[in-house]
Design a protein around this motif. Structure first.
Motif, PDB file in Angstrom:
ATOM      1  N   GLY A  12      33.980 -24.338 -70.675  1.00  0.00           N
ATOM      2  CA  GLY A  12      32.730 -24.281 -71.418  1.00  0.00           C
ATOM      3  C   GLY A  12      31.556 -24.193 -70.462  1.00  0.00           C
ATOM      4  O   GLY A  12      31.707 -24.341 -69.248  1.00  0.00           O
ATOM      5  N   LEU A  24      35.340 -28.677 -77.625  1.00  0.00           N
ATOM      6  CA  LEU A  24      36.495 -28.652 -76.735  1.00  0.00           C
ATOM      7  C   LEU A  24      37.385 -29.880 -76.908  1.00  0.00           C
ATOM      8  O   LEU A  24      38.607 -29.784 -76.922  1.00  0.00           O
ATOM      9  CB  LEU A  24      36.046 -28.558 -75.269  1.00  0.00           C
ATOM     10  N   LEU A  68      34.433 -27.203 -67.402  1.00  0.00           N
ATOM     11  CA  LEU A  68      33.155 -27.265 -68.113  1.00  0.00           C
ATOM     12  C   LEU A  68      32.031 -27.192 -67.087  1.00  0.00           C
ATOM     13  O   LEU A  68      31.875 -28.101 -66.271  1.00  0.00           O
ATOM     14  CB  LEU A  68      33.056 -28.561 -68.917  1.00  0.00           C
ATOM     15  N   CYS A  90      27.111 -32.736 -72.675  1.00  0.00           N
ATOM     16  CA  CYS A  90      27.891 -32.899 -71.439  1.00  0.00           C
ATOM     17  C   CYS A  90      28.674 -34.209 -71.450  1.00  0.00           C
ATOM     18  O   CYS A  90      29.865 -34.231 -71.112  1.00  0.00           O
ATOM     19  CB  CYS A  90      26.987 -32.847 -70.222  1.00  0.00           C
ATOM     20  N   SER A 115      30.963 -26.072 -76.391  1.00  0.00           N
ATOM     21  CA  SER A 115      31.562 -27.062 -75.503  1.00  0.00           C
ATOM     22  C   SER A 115      31.802 -28.398 -76.201  1.00  0.00           C
ATOM     23  O   SER A 115      32.747 -29.113 -75.865  1.00  0.00           O
ATOM     24  CB  SER A 115      30.673 -27.263 -74.274  1.00  0.00           C
ATOM     25  N   PHE A 129      39.538 -29.368 -65.986  1.00  0.00           N
ATOM     26  CA  PHE A 129      38.134 -29.493 -66.388  1.00  0.00           C
ATOM     27  C   PHE A 129      37.338 -28.295 -65.892  1.00  0.00           C
ATOM     28  O   PHE A 129      36.943 -28.229 -64.730  1.00  0.00           O
ATOM     29  CB  PHE A 129      37.555 -30.797 -65.838  1.00  0.00           C
ATOM     30  N   ALA A 143      31.529 -34.084 -74.245  1.00  0.00           N
ATOM     31  CA  ALA A 143      32.636 -33.201 -73.872  1.00  0.00           C
ATOM     32  C   ALA A 143      33.440 -33.798 -72.717  1.00  0.00           C
ATOM     33  O   ALA A 143      34.671 -33.814 -72.752  1.00  0.00           O
ATOM     34  CB  ALA A 143      32.113 -31.813 -73.504  1.00  0.00           C
ATOM     35  N   THR A 144      32.764 -34.305 -71.712  1.00  0.00           N
ATOM     36  CA  THR A 144      33.449 -34.888 -70.559  1.00  0.00           C
ATOM     37  C   THR A 144      34.259 -36.111 -70.971  1.00  0.00           C
ATOM     38  O   THR A 144      35.451 -36.221 -70.634  1.00  0.00           O
ATOM     39  CB  THR A 144      32.431 -35.268 -69.463  1.00  0.00           C
ATOM     40  N   THR A 186      28.371 -27.578 -66.068  1.00  0.00           N
ATOM     41  CA  THR A 186      27.180 -28.303 -66.519  1.00  0.00           C
ATOM     42  C   THR A 186      26.089 -27.992 -65.500  1.00  0.00           C
ATOM     43  O   THR A 186      26.031 -28.606 -64.438  1.00  0.00           O
ATOM     44  CB  THR A 186      27.455 -29.820 -66.606  1.00  0.00           C
TER      45      THR A 186
END
Length: 158
Positions: free
Chosen positions: A81, A60, A117, A95, A57, A115, A98-99, A119
């Motif tokens: 991810g 990304l 991903l 987190c 992740s 988005f 990546a965010t 978490t």
């Protein structure tokens, strides 16, 4: 339940090019997320879909940035991810990076980034959101729908 209050999004992806960037960690969950994304893109009649796999992740953002800034940039990107909380602060760092990275790509390039991903605190939470049979949510499909809907909402503002 996080799905409460979510909009019902109907999308038309006809003529759009979308790149799906997917991490490789948590293979079962990632396979389901990618399949859900591809199914949603197919149902929306997206004209061209490419899938790029990255190790995790954290990667990304750099992949999204390279693709979004390329001369052949797609109309939208869907980033997928999974990060599951462990016993160290690693979860928070990955987190956040990546965010923030994916958000920066969208803001700097104007290309919508779906988005996807996850978490999560536990693997079960991720499984419940992955779109597997019996899952309560399909976050891959939702990320794809959001990316396409954003392209359509902004197409008069090029």
């Amino acid at each position: 339940m996080s799905k409460e209050g979510s909009p019902a999004i109907q999308v038309d992806g006809n003529g759009l090019r979308v790149v799906v960037i997917a991490a490789q960690w948590h293979e079962q969950i990632m396979t389901a997320l990618v399949e859900g994304t591809q199914r949603a893109l197919n149902e929306a009649n997206v004209s061209e879909v490419s899938v790029v796999r990255v190790p995790g992740s954290f990667e990304l953002s750099v992949a999204a940035a390279r693709i979004a800034r390329s001369k052949d940039a797609p109309d939208a990107i869907v980033a997928l991810g999974v990060v599951i909380r462990g016993g160290t602060p690693h979860f928070d760092f990955v987190c956040t990076a990546a965010t923030d990275g994916l958000n920066s790509v969208a803001l700097e390039t104007g290309i919508p980034v779906g988005f996807g991903l996850l978490t999560c605190d536990t693997e079960q939470q991720a499984l419940d959101r992955s779109g597997l049979p019996g899952s309560s949510e399909d976050k891959g499909a939702e990320a794809a729908q959001a990316a396409i809907a954003t392209v359509r909402a902004l197409e008069n503002w090029r």
